[in-house]
Design a protein around this motif. Structure first.
Motif, mmCIF file in Angstrom:
data_model
loop_
_atom_site.group_PDB
_atom_site.id
_atom_site.type_symbol
_atom_site.label_atom_id
_atom_site.label_comp_id
_atom_site.label_asym_id
_atom_site.label_seq_id
_atom_site.Cartn_x
_atom_site.Cartn_y
_atom_site.Cartn_z
ATOM 1 N N VAL A 187 0.816 -1.200 0.000
ATOM 2 C CA VAL A 187 0.000 0.000 0.000
ATOM 3 C C VAL A 187 0.857 1.261 0.000
ATOM 4 O O VAL A 187 0.622 2.188 -0.786
ATOM 5 C CB VAL A 187 -0.958 -0.001 1.217
ATOM 6 N N ARG A 188 1.870 1.317 0.877
ATOM 7 C CA ARG A 188 2.624 2.556 1.013
ATOM 8 C C ARG A 188 4.047 2.247 1.451
ATOM 9 O O ARG A 188 4.299 1.297 2.189
ATOM 10 C CB ARG A 188 1.950 3.460 2.044
ATOM 11 N N LYS A 189 4.964 3.080 0.995
ATOM 12 C CA LYS A 189 6.362 3.014 1.437
ATOM 13 C C LYS A 189 6.809 4.419 1.839
ATOM 14 O O LYS A 189 6.433 5.401 1.192
ATOM 15 C CB LYS A 189 7.283 2.492 0.317
ATOM 16 N N ARG A 190 7.584 4.491 2.878
ATOM 17 C CA ARG A 190 8.132 5.775 3.298
ATOM 18 C C ARG A 190 9.464 5.547 4.016
ATOM 19 O O ARG A 190 9.790 4.428 4.403
ATOM 20 C CB ARG A 190 7.164 6.524 4.207
ATOM 21 N N THR A 191 10.194 6.629 4.204
ATOM 22 C CA THR A 191 11.490 6.569 4.870
ATOM 23 C C THR A 191 11.488 7.516 6.067
ATOM 24 O O THR A 191 11.027 8.666 5.952
ATOM 25 C CB THR A 191 12.621 6.952 3.911
ATOM 26 N N VAL A 192 11.984 7.009 7.204
ATOM 27 C CA VAL A 192 12.087 7.803 8.423
ATOM 28 C C VAL A 192 13.559 7.813 8.856
ATOM 29 O O VAL A 192 14.187 6.752 8.984
ATOM 30 C CB VAL A 192 11.198 7.229 9.549
ATOM 31 N N ARG A 193 14.087 9.017 9.068
ATOM 32 C CA ARG A 193 15.487 9.163 9.487
ATOM 33 C C ARG A 193 15.516 9.645 10.940
ATOM 34 O O ARG A 193 14.856 10.637 11.277
ATOM 35 C CB ARG A 193 16.214 10.141 8.575
ATOM 36 N N VAL A 194 16.274 8.938 11.781
ATOM 37 C CA VAL A 194 16.306 9.224 13.214
ATOM 38 C C VAL A 194 17.747 9.184 13.707
ATOM 39 O O VAL A 194 18.676 8.739 13.009
ATOM 40 C CB VAL A 194 15.442 8.203 13.993
ATOM 41 N N ARG A 195 17.927 9.630 14.954
ATOM 42 C CA ARG A 195 19.257 9.641 15.576
ATOM 43 C C ARG A 195 19.365 8.532 16.602
ATOM 44 O O ARG A 195 18.390 8.174 17.276
ATOM 45 C CB ARG A 195 19.515 10.982 16.255
ATOM 46 N N ALA A 196 20.547 7.955 16.717
ATOM 47 C CA ALA A 196 20.797 6.898 17.699
ATOM 48 C C ALA A 196 20.662 7.474 19.114
ATOM 49 O O ALA A 196 20.975 8.638 19.376
ATOM 50 C CB ALA A 196 22.182 6.303 17.495
ATOM 51 N N GLY A 197 20.188 6.625 20.022
ATOM 52 C CA GLY A 197 20.008 7.018 21.405
ATOM 53 C C GLY A 197 18.621 7.546 21.699
ATOM 54 O O GLY A 197 18.210 7.608 22.868
#
Length: 532
Positions: A28-38
């Protein structure tokens, strides 16, 4: 606590029952999430019926390349609860594909894929989409949209003093000095432990200069689209741009729409800067009917939009019912009017016409013509001297001329017949089935037919006593009258002056004479009518 354990156990059993590794889910859907460690990450369910549906989560880590099912044990660092995924204290090894499967049937599911990229330190790729501003007034935190938490804001990684600690940062009197990277840190709690999630935006203040704003070709502002609940609907937005990269997007109730909310988007840009944005509502809901949709665009100076509201298609059932009720009402009223038309005409004639009646020189209201033989003489005599005289003369006051009662002895019958017919407004002809040999020789009938057919001065009322197979035995003139007007059929028992038969007779009669016949009058001897 016990209820929480029961709920978790139920969800675990339900999820394990519905998962079927042989079933291929529909992407249905694809997305990208960028996050920081910790930090910690919470991926909420975007659908409105999350708690009434069944989900399971899987992941494929970049380091192992193996599919792994995520559990619901809240003691685990990575788990899901109520279809929302929790990744606590992110590490670089958490980078990978995370797939949520929605099982809406036992062997049918939709698949939502999220690519999570974990950065060890701050990187410009972590910035959320930022739009250049002419004069910024607020910045909204891009994280913790569906969570309760406290917020702290930083500018260029330095704490901003005197802030309100909400998810919205207000900038007063923005200028070039307001430019920079703004980071909000959201602190939220899960299972008694506090976690943080951050999000950064870059703010650029651009110089104001004259420009031609975008122009909307479609849709017309404040337009209304007629649709039905549960159907698919496509809304089209067409914009003429001066800038090449000006964004255009759809909002519902001032909130930007995402594809995971059940909406799909397609945008086409032409070389001359024009753009068409299509909003595909896969299934119109009641919420959509209560919402305002805005096609929004912005240039370097301002944000503009046009709005559309959806309206439920009016049901045809009330219209059909109204038409049926109207038809039935008209039918009933027509039947009532038809049934009581005689009474209405007679009433109006009595109330209005009688007072304006002009004398026409006539002496009688009707001249009665009847003939009979041995088999019908009694029937004719009873009708003429009984019912006809009782109803028309005694009850309603008509003045009739009848042979044997109104002529004087010694008068010339032929001259008398011609005179009396000329002095009568109507001819009442009594038809009997057994007088076929008498009709052709009856002088009063011949004079009456000549007066009615040739001179056209006298109306004729035909009354039939008894059933007749045909009228071929009658004179041709009388047959012609029968073709134009059906006779009134007399049946025994119609003695009431208010019966349907007498109302039809009165309808064909003129207004009753102003002077009534005397109730008692000596009956003279009958004159002999000779055949011609």
């Amino acid at each position: 606590m016990m209820m929480m354990m029961i709920l978790l156990l139920t969800e675990s059993v339900l999820a394990s029952y519905q998962f079927n590794s042989t079933v291929e889910c529909e992407p249905v859907r694809k997305r990208t999430v960028r996050v920081r460690a910790g930090e910690s990450l919470y991926l909420p369910c975007p659908e409105t019926d999350c708690y009434d549906s069944s989900y399971d989560w899987w992941r494929t880590l970049s380091s192992t390349k193996q599919d792994e099912q995520i559990g619901m044990e809240e003691s685990e660092r990575v788990h899901y609860h109520h279809s929302g995924l929790y990744i606590l204290w992110l590490t670089l090894d958490d980078t990978g594909r995370y797939i949520r499967r929605w099982w809406y049937e036992k062997d049918n599911c939709d698949e939502y894929e999220t690519n999570i990229v974990v950065y060890e330190e701050f990187h410009m790729d972590l910035l959320y989409l930022s739009v250049p501003e002419i004069k910024a007034s607020i910045i909204t935190c891009p994280v913790c949209e569906k969570q309760q938490g406290t917020f702290i804001w930083y500018k260029n990684f330095s704490l901003i003093p005197n802030q309100e600690f909400t998810n919205v940062l207000r900038i007063h009197n923005s200028s070039k000095e307001s430019e920079g990277i703004y980071t909000c840190v959201c602190t939220w709690e899960h299972n008694g432990l506090k976690h943080t999630t951050s999000g950064s935006r870059s703010l650029t203040i651009i110089d104001h200069s004259p420009s031609n704003p975008p122009q909307f070709q479609l849709p017309v502002n404040n337009s209304i689209v007629i649709t039905d609940v549960g159907t698919e609907l496509i809304l089209v937005c067409s914009v003429i741009f001066v800038c090449e990269d000006c964004p255009v997007y759809w909002k519902r109730n001032k909130t930007k729409l995402d594809e995971e909310d059940g909406y799909k988007f397609d945008i086409y840009r032409s070389k001359d800067g024009n753009a068409q944005l299509f909003l595909n509502i896969t299934k119109v809901s009641e919420l959509d009917l209560r919402s305002e949709f805005r096609c929004t665009t912005e240039d370097d100076y301002k944000v503009i939009f046009v709005s559309i509201t959806l309206k439920r298609r009016a049901s045809m059932l009330p219209v059909i019912l109204a038409c049926i009720c109207t038809f039935l009402l008209v039918l009933v009223l027509s039947g009532i009017v038809k049934w009581f038309s005689l009474d209405l005409v007679l009433f109006l004639r009595k109330m209005f016409i009688k007072f304006n009646r002009k004398e026409d020189g006539k002496l009688y209201d009707a001249y009665v013509i009847y003939n009979s033989d041995e088999t019908t003489s009694k029937t004719v005599s009873d009708f003429v001297n009984g019912s006809l005289l009782t109803v028309l003369e005694s009850y309603y006051g008509f003045k009739l001329f009848i042979h044997g009662r109104d002529d004087l002895p010694g008068e010339d019958c032929m001259n008398l017949i011609e005179t009396k017919i000329q002095l009568s407004r109507r001819l009442i002809i009594i038809l009997t089935p057994g007088a076929s040999s008498i009709y052709p020789t009856a002088y009063d009938l011949q004079v009456g037919l000549h007066q009615a057919l040739v001179q056209g001065e006298t109306g004729v009322i035909l009354i039939q006593l008894g059933q007749m197979q045909d009228y071929t035995h009658l004179p041709l003139g009388l047959q012609h009258l029968l073709c134009k007007n059906n006779p009134l059929l007399w049946r025994d028992g119609q003695t009431s002056p208010n019966s349907r038969f007498w109302k039809r007779v009165r309808y064909r009669m003129p207004i009753a004479s102003s002077h009534q016949r005397r109730s008692s009058k000596k009956r003279p001897e009958e004159c002999q009518i000779l055949p011609v």
